[in-house]
Design a protein around this motif. Structure first.
Motif, PDB file in Angstrom:
ATOM      1  N   LYS A  23      35.269 -89.421 -46.126  1.00 66.54           N
ATOM      2  CA  LYS A  23      34.076 -90.115 -46.651  1.00 66.54           C
ATOM      3  C   LYS A  23      33.624 -91.182 -45.682  1.00 66.54           C
ATOM      4  O   LYS A  23      32.408 -91.338 -45.417  1.00 66.54           O
ATOM      5  N   ASN A  24      34.577 -91.957 -45.122  1.00 68.44           N
ATOM      6  CA  ASN A  24      34.222 -93.014 -44.174  1.00 68.44           C
ATOM      7  C   ASN A  24      33.507 -92.443 -42.951  1.00 68.44           C
ATOM      8  O   ASN A  24      32.538 -92.996 -42.451  1.00 68.44           O
TER       9      ASN A  24
ATOM     10  N   ASN B 270      31.874 -89.518 -42.752  1.00 66.28           N
ATOM     11  CA  ASN B 270      30.562 -88.969 -43.102  1.00 66.28           C
ATOM     12  C   ASN B 270      29.514 -90.077 -43.326  1.00 66.28           C
ATOM     13  O   ASN B 270      28.358 -89.943 -42.948  1.00 66.28           O
ATOM     14  N   ASP B 271      29.965 -91.191 -43.925  1.00 64.66           N
ATOM     15  CA  ASP B 271      29.051 -92.331 -44.109  1.00 64.66           C
ATOM     16  C   ASP B 271      28.640 -92.919 -42.749  1.00 64.66           C
ATOM     17  O   ASP B 271      27.482 -93.295 -42.545  1.00 64.66           O
TER      18      ASP B 271
ATOM     19  N   VAL C 118      25.991 -90.761 -40.685  1.00 64.34           N
ATOM     20  CA  VAL C 118      24.636 -90.542 -41.240  1.00 64.34           C
ATOM     21  C   VAL C 118      23.591 -91.070 -40.261  1.00 64.34           C
ATOM     22  O   VAL C 118      23.708 -92.169 -39.741  1.00 64.34           O
TER      23      VAL C 118
END
Length: 431
Positions: free
Chosen positions: A424-425, A427-428, A431
């Motif tokens: 998640k880190n 992919n964030d 962005v």
């Protein structure tokens, strides 16, 4: 007087971005006739933290360049290391850019949008002396954004003979994979109660996982690709070794330059893959351990190569008005003879093939650990694999994943939770 090689190793090799430079010359947009005219004017050449230890080397090259180009004046500016990235970012934002910039390869992806492709200024024959395996990773989307300068060389493995021999270690058949290294580490601790190794997929997570052939990013570099059952199994394997003392407890430390257990202090039996410059500190701080070391080839990738974590490169900003002149200076500064001269000052390794054919490298036949290391390193240069992720946040992403892996080793998270959070880190951030 130029400082000795051994005294400079740790400081120089620790620099992620060593030098930046700037050269004046003809504008890339000028008519072809003007572009063929010799450049006349001032060349401003930036470096970072070189003047204190390498004043003689750099000024010597400047003097030679000015002698060969009598209408060119080189102005050398040395910039403090902590200001290097900020200064370059500010220059890029203002448009008043240097013309030739030395970047540590981990920063290359960050600056590629502001760099000029160098293919128009470096013909194939002018790249022929560079190790092809070091040039290829500097291309993105088919365009060359940098040329290699120097690197820390191929890694080596180091074993304390008096310890690993009790675990059945065969000097002629050292571990070729991390799995084999973990197996040896377990035997070492069982037989001697000395911790085996320090390596974990923590600070060097990107490197360790790549040795297993893990793909870290999606093809478009916009999403994490490491959250798989295969990676979870790798982490579990290392965690098991850590729990059973094959891996030393201090391996979770963020400060990899000062681990609590090390070869220096006699609390670790071997390292499966390390920079050869480590031997300088061991010889100085722990001479008895140095004399006990067996140096061999390190663990290998699936393709039989060795990973290079970073290399020094030269690049040209897109906003430069003097790209051709910048390229000419870069060709001079990075040629085989000049790289060889630098390698004779400090234990670094060249990107040029011709440099490695000099007796300085080929004439080493001693049995001292550092003699053997040099032989292993030079032999391994053509096998180096440098595969940066190529994002603008490579360093940030690696540390984010490392932080989650540390939590696993310290019992704060499960492997699944850690990989989910890290994914998640990433992919964030992408962005």
């Amino acid at each position: 007087m130029t400082p000795p090689r051994t005294a400079l190793a740790a400081g120089l090799l620790a620099l992620a971005v060593l030098t930046t430079g700037c050269v004046a010359g003809t504008s890339a947009g000028a008519p072809s006739a003007a572009a063929d005219q010799p450049f006349e004017g001032e060349v401003e050449f930036w470096t970072i933290n070189l003047k204190k230890n390498f004043n003689d080397y750099v000024t010597g090259l400047i003097t030679q360049y000015q002698k060969d180009h009598p209408k060119v004046t080189v102005k050398w500016v040395d910039v403090p290391g902590q200001d290097s990235a900020t200064k370059l970012l500010a220059a890029m934002a203002s448009g008043d850019v240097p013309d030739a910039v030395n970047l540590g390869s981990p920063d290359l992806g960050r600056f590629i949008p502001s760099l000029a492709p160098m293919d128009d200024y470096f013909k194939p024959e002018e790249l022929a002396d560079f190790q092809p395996n070091l040039v290829a990773p500097l291309r993105q989307d088919g365009k060359l954004y940098g040329v290699p300068w120097y690197n820390g060389g191929a890694p080596v493995a180091m074993y304390r003979r008096s310890v690993v021999s009790k675990a059945g270690f065969d000097e002629k058949a050292p571990p070729k994979t991390y799995d084999e290294a973990l197996a040896l580490a377990a035997k070492v601790y069982d037989e001697t109660k000395v911790y085996g190794i320090n390596e974990i997929p923590g600070p060097s997570v990107v490197s360790v996982l790549r040795y297993y052939g893990v793909t870290l990013l999606s093809e478009d570099r916009k999403k994490a690709a490491f959250n798989t059952p295969e990676v979870a199994a790798i982490i579990e394997r290392f965690k098991k070794s850590y729990d059973e003392h094959g891996i030393a407890p201090g391996s979770v430390s963020k400060d990899v330059r000062a681990l609590p257990q090390s070869l220096d202090n006699g609390q670790v039996a071997f390292t499966a893959s390390a920079n050869g410059s480590t031997l300088v500190n061991i010889q100085k701080n722990a001479p008895d351990i140095y004399k006990d070391l067996v140096v061999t080839e390190p663990v290998q990738t699936a393709g039989g190569g060795y990973l290079l974590n970073a290399q020094q490169t030269f690049t040209i900003p897109k906003a430069s008005k003097h790209k051709k002149a910048a390229a000419e200076f870069i060709k001079f500064f990075t040629n085989g003879a000049n790289q060889l001269a630098f390698c004779k000052i400090v234990p670094i390794y060249p990107s040029t093939i011709s440099s490695t054919k000099d007796p300085f490298f080929t004439g080493t036949g001693g049995t001292e650990p550092m003699d053997v290391a040099r032989q292993v390193i030079v032999k391994g240069l053509p096998k180096l694999e440098y595969t940066p992720m190529g994002t603008a946040k490579d360093t940030e992403l690696a540390e984010s994943l490392a932080e989650e892996i540390r939590a696993v080793f310290q019992g704060q998270k499960s492997v699944k939770d850690a990989l989910d959070t890290a994914e998640k880190n990433w992919n964030d951030a992408l962005v």
